[in-house]
Structure formats: C-alpha cells, structure tokens
Design a protein around this motif. Sequence first.
Motif, PDB file in Angstrom:
ATOM      1  N   LYS A  81       1.682 -23.310  21.088  1.00 16.51           N
ATOM      2  CA  LYS A  81       2.962 -22.607  21.071  1.00 16.51           C
ATOM      3  C   LYS A  81       3.542 -22.523  19.663  1.00 16.51           C
ATOM      4  CE  LYS A  81       4.865 -22.786  25.692  1.00 16.51           C
ATOM      5  NZ  LYS A  81       6.066 -23.054  26.507  1.00 16.51           N
ATOM      6  N   LYS A 135      -1.144 -28.041  24.029  1.00 10.01           N
ATOM      7  CA  LYS A 135      -0.316 -26.926  24.474  1.00 10.01           C
ATOM      8  C   LYS A 135       0.836 -26.674  23.500  1.00 10.01           C
ATOM      9  CE  LYS A 135      -1.258 -27.217  29.447  1.00 10.01           C
ATOM     10  NZ  LYS A 135      -0.667 -27.455  30.791  1.00 10.01           N
ATOM     11  N   ARG A 136       1.462 -27.752  23.071  1.00  9.41           N
ATOM     12  CA  ARG A 136       2.592 -27.598  22.150  1.00  9.41           C
ATOM     13  C   ARG A 136       2.132 -27.047  20.805  1.00  9.41           C
ATOM     14  NH1 ARG A 136       6.164 -32.680  22.394  1.00  9.41           N
ATOM     15  NH2 ARG A 136       6.456 -31.824  24.475  1.00  9.41           N
ATOM     16  N   GLU A 162       1.710 -17.378  27.740  1.00  5.64           N
ATOM     17  CA  GLU A 162       2.635 -18.343  27.153  1.00  5.64           C
ATOM     18  C   GLU A 162       2.182 -18.887  25.808  1.00  5.64           C
ATOM     19  OE1 GLU A 162       4.546 -21.107  29.923  1.00  5.64           O
ATOM     20  OE2 GLU A 162       3.301 -20.240  31.512  1.00  5.64           O
ATOM     21  N   TYR A 173      12.855 -25.099  39.760  1.00  8.06           N
ATOM     22  CA  TYR A 173      12.416 -23.842  39.135  1.00  8.06           C
ATOM     23  C   TYR A 173      12.234 -22.749  40.188  1.00  8.06           C
ATOM     24  CZ  TYR A 173      11.628 -25.849  34.504  1.00  8.06           C
ATOM     25  OH  TYR A 173      11.792 -26.424  33.272  1.00  8.06           O
ATOM     26  N   TYR A 200       7.580 -22.655  34.915  1.00  5.34           N
ATOM     27  CA  TYR A 200       8.515 -21.584  34.563  1.00  5.34           C
ATOM     28  C   TYR A 200       7.822 -20.227  34.620  1.00  5.34           C
ATOM     29  CZ  TYR A 200      11.244 -18.487  31.537  1.00  5.34           C
ATOM     30  OH  TYR A 200      11.934 -17.411  31.032  1.00  5.34           O
ATOM     31  N   GLU A 219       9.679 -28.968  40.406  1.00  2.11           N
ATOM     32  CA  GLU A 219       9.127 -27.638  40.688  1.00  2.11           C
ATOM     33  C   GLU A 219      10.042 -26.874  41.626  1.00  2.11           C
ATOM     34  OE1 GLU A 219       5.085 -27.361  41.846  1.00  2.11           O
ATOM     35  OE2 GLU A 219       4.334 -28.545  40.156  1.00  2.11           O
ATOM     36  N   SER A 259       2.859 -22.664  32.809  1.00  4.19           N
ATOM     37  CA  SER A 259       3.948 -23.577  33.177  1.00  4.19           C
ATOM     38  C   SER A 259       4.554 -23.181  34.510  1.00  4.19           C
ATOM     39  CB  SER A 259       5.026 -23.557  32.096  1.00  4.19           C
ATOM     40  OG  SER A 259       5.664 -22.284  32.071  1.00  4.19           O
TER      41      SER A 259
END
Length: 300
Positions: A261, A257-258, A98, A64, A117, A61, A115
């Motif tokens: 996306k 989550k994937r 996201e 980032y 990010y 973290e 995330s």
Amino acid sequence: MKIALFGFSGFLGSHLLCHLKFEMISVNMRQIDWNNSIPKNVEIFINLIGKAHDHKGTATENDYYFANVELTKHIFQEFVKSDSKLFIHISSIAAVEEFESESPLKEQANSNPVSIYGKTKREAEKWLLEQKLPDHKKVIILRPAMIHGPGDKGNLGLLYKIISKGIPYPLASFDNNRSFLSIDNFCFFISEIIENKDRIDSGIYHICDDEPVSTKTVIGIIKKVTNKKTINLSIPKILIQGIAKIGDAIPFPINTKRLKKMTGSLLVSNEKIKNTLHIKTLPVSAEEGLFKTIKSFKNK
C-alpha cells in the motif's frame, strides 16, 4: 432541488454540505423514524454512509457489513418507494483493487478486494446492480480513489506526522505513482452529476484527480509545507521486503500488505465519467489538492 444526504456528519458529508448549492436534507439514520424525515419531493438520494477506518481496532466483520451493505439496502429501498429519480452511491476503488495496478483501472476491471472493507463495498455494488429499477430511476455507483482534504483522518495524516517530526523516510528506493482524489474534485464530480443527471446512465464510474502522484512528490510537498529538510533513505528493496515478511509472522509496524500500500503503484482512470459529462479539466490539479490538504494538517 432537494437532495437527501445520508452520512452528512462525516468527512465527505461535511464538505458536500458546504459545496453543493442545493437544498440539502440531512437524514439521520440513528433516528427510529428516519425514513419519515425524507420529504416526498426529494429528487436525489446521496449515500455517503460507510465504514472504512478502524482506528481503535475494535470493529468486527459484522460492523463493516452493517455499515457498507445493510444500510445501503435500507436507503435504496426508500429510494425505490420515493419519487426521487437518482441514487448516487459512494463505493470505493478498494472494491476493485487495494494494492497495485500499473495501468489505470477502468470500470470493467476484474474485482480483487482483499480487506473486509473492500469486500463489503463490492458486495453492496453487486446488490445494487442486481436490483430492478423503474424506467424513470437511475443508480450511479462511484468508485473514488483515495479521497483527501482538510479534516482527513487517513494515511496522509500519518505520513505528515512522520516527516514533520524530522524522521527520515526509509522507502525512497521504491518508485511509484498513485491516483488520489482531492475533496474539491470529489464535490465537483457530485455537482456535475447532479447538474447533468439526464446525460448520465446508471452504472459504475471511477473518479480521481487527472494526474497520478508519487509518494516522493507527496513527501516533497510535506517538506515544503513544514520547511523540514528530512532526508530520504534508499534502503535496498530486498531488505525492506524481508523485514515486511517478518511482519507477516509477528506483530511489527510493517508487513507485506502494508508495504504494498505504501510503495505500490495504484492508478485509476476517470476517462469514462469525464467523457460522459463532457469534462475537460478538473478544477484542482492533484498536486494543488495535496498541498491544500497537507497545509491543513499544519494549521491544526
């Protein structure tokens, strides 16, 4: 016109250096005295520095936060001390959303980063917006949709590898539309902002291609480029969603989550910046840009 470019060695920076017809000053922040390498008469700062991908799985973290927030603060502070009048900061649509948005996201949408990010990109935005600017200076924060182009190392390349190997695409039962941004249109937006810097006000602007594209269309382009006749599998959604939930509990190639996306619709509106800069049509259509990117994968 002299422009100080931060993040010149990355994907975006390498394309901007080729595209922009100005005197570009590549600033290397790894140098101890990087701030002394910025000429006094630089008119514009462009901050491309940021951490998005963690291909090795070793980023923390703090990594980032340092790349996306702390370095932004240092660059902005040099901008304030300089004679430069415009600071262009590249954020991300991930600072707002996201996974899914069925209606095109506008700049005033509530932020919902998930995330680290997205959260650090949003934190940098908030910090910039809180700073008091001298009257003659402007800060433009750009939130691009997923950017792609030759040299791209993101998710499009992964999808290309799957389809080009003849592996059936298993998520054909999901219908979606997503906003993308080709690198050509990204460079065009930056150029237009620079050319029309007196017309644009400080603030946040979303940038994307004019047309959203479905994952099925992307797969169709990959098949056309590779001349593959890979089949699409329409596995029932409820089964795929069940498998994804298993991936939430144990290590697995797919999780909830994937899956979102990969199959969700994430639409972005570029209406504000187009109206501000009087842009009618972008140079490259969404499908043309994707075709160019995917063709570049084949040529590697």
